[in-house]
Design a protein around this motif. Structure first.
Motif, PDB file in Angstrom:
ATOM      1  N   ALA A  54       0.845  -1.198   0.000  1.00 43.43           N
ATOM      2  CA  ALA A  54       0.000   0.000   0.000  1.00 43.43           C
ATOM      3  C   ALA A  54       0.874   1.240   0.000  1.00 43.43           C
ATOM      4  O   ALA A  54       2.000   1.230   0.506  1.00 43.43           O
ATOM      5  CB  ALA A  54      -0.912   0.023   1.231  1.00 43.43           C
ATOM      6  N   ILE A  55       0.348   2.308  -0.575  1.00 40.77           N
ATOM      7  CA  ILE A  55       0.990   3.623  -0.506  1.00 40.77           C
ATOM      8  C   ILE A  55      -0.111   4.626  -0.233  1.00 40.77           C
ATOM      9  O   ILE A  55      -1.185   4.546  -0.831  1.00 40.77           O
ATOM     10  CB  ILE A  55       1.691   3.983  -1.830  1.00 40.77           C
ATOM     11  N   GLY A  56       0.135   5.534   0.697  1.00 39.59           N
ATOM     12  CA  GLY A  56      -0.905   6.522   0.981  1.00 39.59           C
ATOM     13  C   GLY A  56      -0.561   7.327   2.201  1.00 39.59           C
ATOM     14  O   GLY A  56       0.611   7.584   2.479  1.00 39.59           O
ATOM     15  N   LYS A  57      -1.616   7.687   2.978  1.00 37.56           N
ATOM     16  CA  LYS A  57      -1.415   8.481   4.181  1.00 37.56           C
ATOM     17  C   LYS A  57      -1.109   7.558   5.356  1.00 37.56           C
ATOM     18  O   LYS A  57      -1.660   6.461   5.460  1.00 37.56           O
ATOM     19  CB  LYS A  57      -2.677   9.282   4.476  1.00 37.56           C
ATOM     20  N   LEU A  58      -0.236   8.027   6.248  1.00 34.35           N
ATOM     21  CA  LEU A  58       0.186   7.218   7.387  1.00 34.35           C
ATOM     22  C   LEU A  58      -1.021   6.738   8.199  1.00 34.35           C
ATOM     23  O   LEU A  58      -1.115   5.558   8.535  1.00 34.35           O
ATOM     24  CB  LEU A  58       1.138   8.033   8.269  1.00 34.35           C
ATOM     25  N   ALA A  59      -1.945   7.667   8.502  1.00 38.04           N
ATOM     26  CA  ALA A  59      -3.090   7.315   9.353  1.00 38.04           C
ATOM     27  C   ALA A  59      -3.883   6.161   8.728  1.00 38.04           C
ATOM     28  O   ALA A  59      -4.281   5.223   9.428  1.00 38.04           O
ATOM     29  CB  ALA A  59      -3.977   8.536   9.551  1.00 38.04           C
ATOM     30  N   ASP A  60      -4.092   6.217   7.453  1.00 43.64           N
ATOM     31  CA  ASP A  60      -4.850   5.162   6.761  1.00 43.64           C
ATOM     32  C   ASP A  60      -4.119   3.825   6.828  1.00 43.64           C
ATOM     33  O   ASP A  60      -4.719   2.785   7.089  1.00 43.64           O
ATOM     34  CB  ASP A  60      -5.072   5.540   5.288  1.00 43.64           C
ATOM     35  N   LEU A  61      -2.811   3.872   6.602  1.00 39.29           N
ATOM     36  CA  LEU A  61      -2.041   2.618   6.577  1.00 39.29           C
ATOM     37  C   LEU A  61      -1.958   2.010   7.975  1.00 39.29           C
ATOM     38  O   LEU A  61      -1.997   0.792   8.134  1.00 39.29           O
ATOM     39  CB  LEU A  61      -0.633   2.857   6.014  1.00 39.29           C
ATOM     40  N   GLU A  62      -1.862   2.871   8.993  1.00 38.02           N
ATOM     41  CA  GLU A  62      -1.790   2.353  10.365  1.00 38.02           C
ATOM     42  C   GLU A  62      -3.082   1.655  10.760  1.00 38.02           C
ATOM     43  O   GLU A  62      -3.082   0.695  11.516  1.00 38.02           O
ATOM     44  CB  GLU A  62      -1.451   3.482  11.341  1.00 38.02           C
TER      45      GLU A  62
END
Ligand code: ZN
Length: 545
Positions: A54-62
């Motif tokens: 995945a690549i994206g925003k930290l909050a989303d990935l966490e």
């Protein structure tokens, strides 16, 4: 009802927790240039089993991932690992075991370096050096071998010019090869002055001597490749196209990769020799995560520096001399015919406008218009204005090395004259033919640094900022084009764009962390940009300390 709701919520959270996916790595706090089709960026990225998940925003990935290891990129910049679409990895590695003559300022300077280097060599071992360039000296004529005959009467000496298209050897080496005055051969030159050999060998003549150099032992080969890999990882390279190896080298590489001794991903072109054709015919395309062998490197002509490149009209600075093809056109034709029938990839070295025209026309004969065979012309350095369109019409890939432009710009005009030089190093014009172009360095002919390639492609000046307005700037690439050329387009030239060359879900986690933004740094800052860490398949293979 309330109890029921509580249970429902509890179950929901339990369910959603267990739904978190596992990841080996989360890199965050970065500007990630994905180099996808939209040239989009992200701030965090997850990796599992060597691939990007995945690549994206930290909050989303966490929220989404249960992560084993987190890496704070400290506001730095992430790019796909660089792919060098044209280099000589094995030769570079063995070069690391020989006398380095790059940057020597005179023949005397070379003699000093050789004397030092020879101190560490066993008595009768060949003394091999490479990297001299008489264009960098005050006296720009080729040297003669008198002094290396005196200094080294008992050991063979062979010193290759920077472009590999000329060499100077001592008498002992000439004796080893049985080369005598008066000897001549096709596609090469054995220089003589007043009936005496000078030791200078051009193109095919080099092979007479180099073929006598004892083959490296398995151990030497291993050391050479591991040393090369170390330097390449430090430069941010994660895939290298090695242009012109024999099948024995491929077998050694395969076994080193299989037992974990060598991690670098390599795309290998086999040299134009019968044993190599037999090998690939028998084995078919070789494709693992780290090795791709599907093409052949054919040698069309020589190089411009040594006036071996085959030109349509004579050299501007050597009347009556037009260079030469390294084989008869009939040979290129029969090779192209065979490769097209077998479905392999053809990659031919062509530097002069005649060399390019010959190869383009032969390619066109078998490619017959638009296609997806991705046959490449390596260098495509001097192209006649009438021939550019042949690239587009037959989907032929020009594979170019931008640092050649900035290394050659001091004398390319002397060789070619002011009109013909406009069709040289014409990267933008070549890019527009197919809409994409792979970039490489041709190391060890040039430095291994991909940052130097980027600078040369975009700024087209030397490290001192000369020429002030850049060299033939109509053929400069934009920063995005240069970055694509060193990543996704290089991957495409290898038929590897689905697995690497950009940072996208499902692709190898081959990436680098860099201290400054190469898309936004000023021209002057570019050459100072430093690779801090290199990851290959999610594994850290280099860290600057
Ligand atoms: Zn090359």
């Amino acid at each position: 009802m309330r109890i029921l709701l509580t249970i429902f919520i509890a179950v929901f959270f339990l369910f959603s927790c267990s739904q978190k996916q596992g990841a080996d790595l989360l890199i965050y706090n970065a500007t990630i240039y994905t180099v996808d089709s939209l040239f989009s960026t992200g701030e965090a990225m997850t990796v599992k089993d060597g691939k990007i998940t995945a690549i994206g925003k930290l909050a989303d990935l966490e929220k989404k991932f249960e992560v084993k290891e987190k890496i704070d990129a400290a506001d730095k910049f992430i790019y796909p690992g660089f792919i060098d679409a044209h280099a000589h990895f094995v030769a570079y590695g063995s070069g690391l075991q020989t006398a380095d003559l790059v940057g020597t300022i005179s023949w005397e300077d070379i003699l000093r370096r050789l004397s030092d280097f020879a101190k560490g060599l066993p008595k009768d071992q060949w003394l091999i050096g490479r990297g001299w360039d008489q264009n960098d000296w005050d006296k720009k004529d080729f040297p003669t071998n008198d002094q290396i005959n005196t200094l080294f009467p008992d050991r063979p000496v062979m010193l290759e010019r920077i472009d590999g298209h000329a060499a100077i050897v001592n008498q002992k080496a000439l004796d080893a090869a049985g080369v005598k005055a008066g000897y001549s051969l096709a596609g090469g030159e054995i220089e003589q002055k007043n009936g005496k050999l000078t030791g200078i060998l051009i193109d095919n003549a080099i092979g007479l001597v180099s073929s006598k150099i004892p083959a490296p032992t398995k151990e030497h080969f291993g050391t050479a490749l591991k040393d090369a890999e170390k330097n390449c990882f430090a430069a941010g390279l994660t895939t290298i196209d090695d242009c012109g190896l024999n099948f024995e080298d491929v077998e050694r590489i395969k076994s080193m990769q299989a037992n974990g001794e060598l991690k670098m991903r390599l795309y290998v072109m086999l040299s134009d020799e019968k044993a190599n054709y037999d090998y690939l015919k028998k084995n078919g395309v070789i494709k693992t995560d780290r090795l791709n062998v599907r093409g052949f490197k054919v040698y069309g002509d020589g190089a411009l520096g040594s006036r071996g490149a085959c030109l349509l009209e004579p050299y501007n600075d050597k009347p009556g001399h037009s260079g030469f093809l390294l084989s008869k056109p009939a040979h290129f034709d029969s090779v192209a015919n065979w490769i097209s029938q077998e479905g392999f990839q053809m990659c031919t070295h062509a530097i002069g406008d005649s060399g390019n025209r010959t190869v383009l026309n032969i390619y066109a004969k078998y490619l017959k218009g638009k296609n997806d065979r991705r046959w490449r012309i390596e260098h495509a350095q001097v192209v006649n204005p009438n021939d550019f369109s042949l690239f587009a019409e037959n989907s032929i890939i020009p594979s170019v090395q931008p640092t050649h432009a900035t290394s050659d710009m001091y004398w390319a005009g002397d060789r070619l004259g002011s009109e013909r030089v406009k069709g040289a190093y014409a990267y933008k014009k070549l890019l527009t033919q197919n809409g994409w172009i792979p970039l490489g360095t041709d190391f060890p002919v040039e430095d291994i640094s991909p940052i130097k390639t980027f600078y040369a492609a975009v700024v087209r000046k030397d490290a001192k900022g000369w020429p002030v307005d850049g060299y033939q700037m109509e053929n400069a690439l934009s920063r995005e084009e240069a970055l694509r050329g060193m990543t996704i387009w290089a991957a495409k030239s290898n038929f590897e764009e689905r697995e690497k060359g950009s940072l996208e879900v499902g692709k190898f986690a081959d990436f680098i962390i860099v201290d400054k933004d190469i898309m936004k740094a000023s021209d002057n800052e570019l050459l100072q940009i430093t690779v801090l860490q290199t990851y290959l398949g999610g594994e850290k293979v280099f860290e600057r300390r």
